[in-house]
Design a protein around this motif. Sequence first.
Motif, PDB file in Angstrom:
ATOM      1  N   MET A   1      73.121  76.108  27.460  1.00  0.00           N
ATOM      2  CA  MET A   1      74.110  75.040  27.333  1.00  0.00           C
ATOM      3  C   MET A   1      74.954  75.277  26.075  1.00  0.00           C
ATOM      4  O   MET A   1      74.409  75.436  24.983  1.00  0.00           O
ATOM      5  CB  MET A   1      73.435  73.671  27.207  1.00  0.00           C
ATOM      6  N   THR A   2      76.242  75.322  26.247  1.00  0.00           N
ATOM      7  CA  THR A   2      77.144  75.512  25.115  1.00  0.00           C
ATOM      8  C   THR A   2      78.345  74.586  25.240  1.00  0.00           C
ATOM      9  O   THR A   2      78.786  74.249  26.343  1.00  0.00           O
ATOM     10  CB  THR A   2      77.653  76.970  25.023  1.00  0.00           C
ATOM     11  N   GLY A   3      78.860  74.190  24.083  1.00  0.00           N
ATOM     12  CA  GLY A   3      80.135  73.488  24.028  1.00  0.00           C
ATOM     13  C   GLY A   3      81.207  74.468  23.588  1.00  0.00           C
ATOM     14  O   GLY A   3      81.026  75.210  22.611  1.00  0.00           O
ATOM     15  N   ARG A   4      82.291  74.508  24.302  1.00  0.00           N
ATOM     16  CA  ARG A   4      83.328  75.507  24.047  1.00  0.00           C
ATOM     17  C   ARG A   4      84.548  74.847  23.411  1.00  0.00           C
ATOM     18  O   ARG A   4      85.134  73.911  23.976  1.00  0.00           O
ATOM     19  CB  ARG A   4      83.705  76.208  25.359  1.00  0.00           C
ATOM     20  N   VAL A   5      84.919  75.369  22.229  1.00  0.00           N
ATOM     21  CA  VAL A   5      86.048  74.818  21.461  1.00  0.00           C
ATOM     22  C   VAL A   5      87.099  75.901  21.277  1.00  0.00           C
ATOM     23  O   VAL A   5      86.799  77.020  20.824  1.00  0.00           O
ATOM     24  CB  VAL A   5      85.579  74.304  20.085  1.00  0.00           C
ATOM     25  N   PHE A   6      88.321  75.575  21.639  1.00  0.00           N
ATOM     26  CA  PHE A   6      89.472  76.463  21.459  1.00  0.00           C
ATOM     27  C   PHE A   6      90.255  75.948  20.251  1.00  0.00           C
ATOM     28  O   PHE A   6      90.669  74.793  20.214  1.00  0.00           O
ATOM     29  CB  PHE A   6      90.340  76.447  22.717  1.00  0.00           C
ATOM     30  N   HIS A   7      90.459  76.818  19.251  1.00  0.00           N
ATOM     31  CA  HIS A   7      91.044  76.382  17.982  1.00  0.00           C
ATOM     32  C   HIS A   7      92.332  77.155  17.695  1.00  0.00           C
ATOM     33  O   HIS A   7      92.329  78.388  17.620  1.00  0.00           O
ATOM     34  CB  HIS A   7      90.015  76.606  16.856  1.00  0.00           C
ATOM     35  N   THR A   8      93.426  76.426  17.554  1.00  0.00           N
ATOM     36  CA  THR A   8      94.708  76.997  17.153  1.00  0.00           C
ATOM     37  C   THR A   8      95.289  76.140  16.031  1.00  0.00           C
ATOM     38  O   THR A   8      94.831  75.019  15.793  1.00  0.00           O
ATOM     39  CB  THR A   8      95.679  77.071  18.350  1.00  0.00           C
ATOM     40  N   SER A   9      96.303  76.666  15.347  1.00  0.00           N
ATOM     41  CA  SER A   9      96.810  75.925  14.187  1.00  0.00           C
ATOM     42  C   SER A   9      98.168  76.457  13.744  1.00  0.00           C
ATOM     43  O   SER A   9      98.612  77.525  14.175  1.00  0.00           O
ATOM     44  CB  SER A   9      95.816  76.043  13.022  1.00  0.00           C
ATOM     45  N   ASP A  10      98.822  75.660  12.890  1.00  0.00           N
ATOM     46  CA  ASP A  10      99.997  76.080  12.107  1.00  0.00           C
ATOM     47  C   ASP A  10     101.059  76.778  12.950  1.00  0.00           C
ATOM     48  O   ASP A  10     101.497  77.876  12.631  1.00  0.00           O
ATOM     49  CB  ASP A  10      99.547  76.978  10.948  1.00  0.00           C
ATOM     50  N   TRP A  11     101.516  76.095  14.006  1.00  0.00           N
ATOM     51  CA  TRP A  11     102.570  76.674  14.835  1.00  0.00           C
ATOM     52  C   TRP A  11     103.893  76.766  14.079  1.00  0.00           C
ATOM     53  O   TRP A  11     104.662  77.691  14.281  1.00  0.00           O
ATOM     54  CB  TRP A  11     102.758  75.849  16.107  1.00  0.00           C
ATOM     55  N   HIS A  12     104.189  75.795  13.250  1.00  0.00           N
ATOM     56  CA  HIS A  12     105.424  75.787  12.458  1.00  0.00           C
ATOM     57  C   HIS A  12     106.665  75.989  13.330  1.00  0.00           C
ATOM     58  O   HIS A  12     107.539  76.808  13.026  1.00  0.00           O
ATOM     59  CB  HIS A  12     105.371  76.830  11.345  1.00  0.00           C
ATOM     60  N   LEU A  13     106.735  75.230  14.404  1.00  0.00           N
ATOM     61  CA  LEU A  13     107.889  75.323  15.295  1.00  0.00           C
ATOM     62  C   LEU A  13     109.165  74.996  14.527  1.00  0.00           C
ATOM     63  O   LEU A  13     109.241  73.990  13.818  1.00  0.00           O
ATOM     64  CB  LEU A  13     107.716  74.380  16.483  1.00  0.00           C
ATOM     65  N   GLY A  14     110.168  75.848  14.685  1.00  0.00           N
ATOM     66  CA  GLY A  14     111.414  75.697  13.945  1.00  0.00           C
ATOM     67  C   GLY A  14     111.539  76.642  12.774  1.00  0.00           C
ATOM     68  O   GLY A  14     112.619  76.748  12.167  1.00  0.00           O
ATOM     69  N   ARG A  15     110.470  77.357  12.426  1.00  0.00           N
ATOM     70  CA  ARG A  15     110.530  78.300  11.314  1.00  0.00           C
ATOM     71  C   ARG A  15     111.511  79.428  11.630  1.00  0.00           C
ATOM     72  O   ARG A  15     111.545  79.944  12.739  1.00  0.00           O
ATOM     73  CB  ARG A  15     109.133  78.890  11.059  1.00  0.00           C
ATOM     74  N   GLN A  16     112.327  79.792  10.651  1.00  0.00           N
ATOM     75  CA  GLN A  16     113.325  80.840  10.825  1.00  0.00           C
ATOM     76  C   GLN A  16     113.029  82.011   9.901  1.00  0.00           C
ATOM     77  O   GLN A  16     112.277  81.889   8.931  1.00  0.00           O
ATOM     78  CB  GLN A  16     114.736  80.299  10.540  1.00  0.00           C
ATOM     79  N   ILE A  17     113.629  83.146  10.222  1.00  0.00           N
ATOM     80  CA  ILE A  17     113.671  84.294   9.313  1.00  0.00           C
ATOM     81  C   ILE A  17     115.101  84.372   8.800  1.00  0.00           C
ATOM     82  O   ILE A  17     116.009  84.780   9.518  1.00  0.00           O
ATOM     83  CB  ILE A  17     113.296  85.604  10.032  1.00  0.00           C
ATOM     84  N   GLY A  18     115.310  83.910   7.576  1.00  0.00           N
ATOM     85  CA  GLY A  18     116.672  83.806   7.073  1.00  0.00           C
ATOM     86  C   GLY A  18     117.471  82.848   7.932  1.00  0.00           C
ATOM     87  O   GLY A  18     117.084  81.692   8.133  1.00  0.00           O
ATOM     88  N   ARG A  19     118.577  83.309   8.499  1.00  0.00           N
ATOM     89  CA  ARG A  19     119.410  82.462   9.368  1.00  0.00           C
ATOM     90  C   ARG A  19     119.059  82.643  10.837  1.00  0.00           C
ATOM     91  O   ARG A  19     119.697  82.060  11.710  1.00  0.00           O
ATOM     92  CB  ARG A  19     120.895  82.804   9.160  1.00  0.00           C
TER      93      ARG A  19
END
Length: 440
Positions: A1-19
Amino acid sequence: MTGRVFHTSDWHLGRQIGRHRRDAEFDAVLAEIVDIAADFAPDLIVHSGDLFDGPRPSLDDIRRAAHALRRLGDIAPVVVVAGNHDTRYVLGHLEYFLNDMGHRPDDQVRVRFATDARPGGLLLTEFPASGGELTLRVGTLPYLHPNRFTYDFADPAAATATYAERIRAVQADVHRRLAAGRGPRDLLIFAAHLFVEGATPSYSERPVSIGSDYAVAAEDLPGVDYGALGHIHQPQRVGRAGFPARYAGSPLQLDFGETRDTKSVVLAELAPGKEPRITLEPLTGGRRLVHLTGSLEEIAQRADRVGDAWVKAVVNVEGPTVFLPEALAKLLPRATIVDIEERRPGAAVQVLDRATSVADLPGVDELMREYLPGRGTAGVALDHVMATFADLQAEPDPAEPVPCCEETLLTAAIAGEAFDGVDRAGLLIGDETAGAEERR
């Protein structure tokens, strides 16, 4: 028996490289995250903060987040923790839309947002796992700026406490509530957005939020079965925590300090009384960030390995090169060149120390005498100009009134200096004698 956890983070939607916007990359990596989650079939999905890059995300980025979270919510229940780049108002509106504008019953809500760290607002929830034989109990801690303690926590005893002491108390309260009535088949998950002492930052984080004053001691983290942490962009395990805790990191390389980072999501399989199985699944949906340094010839030798990437180039040249951008673009046809810096031998400016600058800097007279001949003033005319300039320098400044005789005498007396052959004692005696004669 196991509990399964999917972990993601820090999407930072909108982040640009310069312009340059990175919409296509975000779309690709979010689709990749959804596909990995579908293959893993978790019981719970945790996003540990910084969904957006700024407090006022664009409508496109809000739509992008809603679409990805809705798809993840179709796979498993989702818990999103507010990060330091997020605001509770934006996340509150997003939650409202995702849950059918409030019409979906609580037991059918698939995406929940943790935006409040106050005792009465903490998100503490649980989800069935392993076909109902296990329970995943989740305690959340959104990012807490030190100023929020003043507004959100009214305990006078904490007024003079350090940030680490205050956050330790909040974490302890989360753990106490999370562990209350814990059964043998309950698995505890701590999801938080914070900076743990000893973690390795990428320095694409806000510098003020990863200073020593904001650091949380690893041993102060509440003991749980898994710690899903956000805020640091380099994926890594948190040492000295006493339990499995990880930063999932950002899904894209966010700036040129992350060129060596391999981005990933965390797949955690937990079982009561057993060591968890932690797997990192690499993400490939984003473009690499590449830092190239060398002469054009040296860069050309590495050009075929760059491919589709964001490039920052530092080029060693003998002198100013007019067509350098065109030459680099020809060498790197698939890359986007973000910045080009020319580095020339001897072009660096020497920084003078105080002693050198005082000793070597020419005076105004010298500068004038060197400058005027180049403008056609030389010989007798130059001598005449320099003499006139000296007279102007010697004239008193009308903005600075000349002190009167009494002020001069008083200044000299206070300084204990002689004035016209009479010392301070003589001045005082003379003044007293003159006064006595007048009184007679």
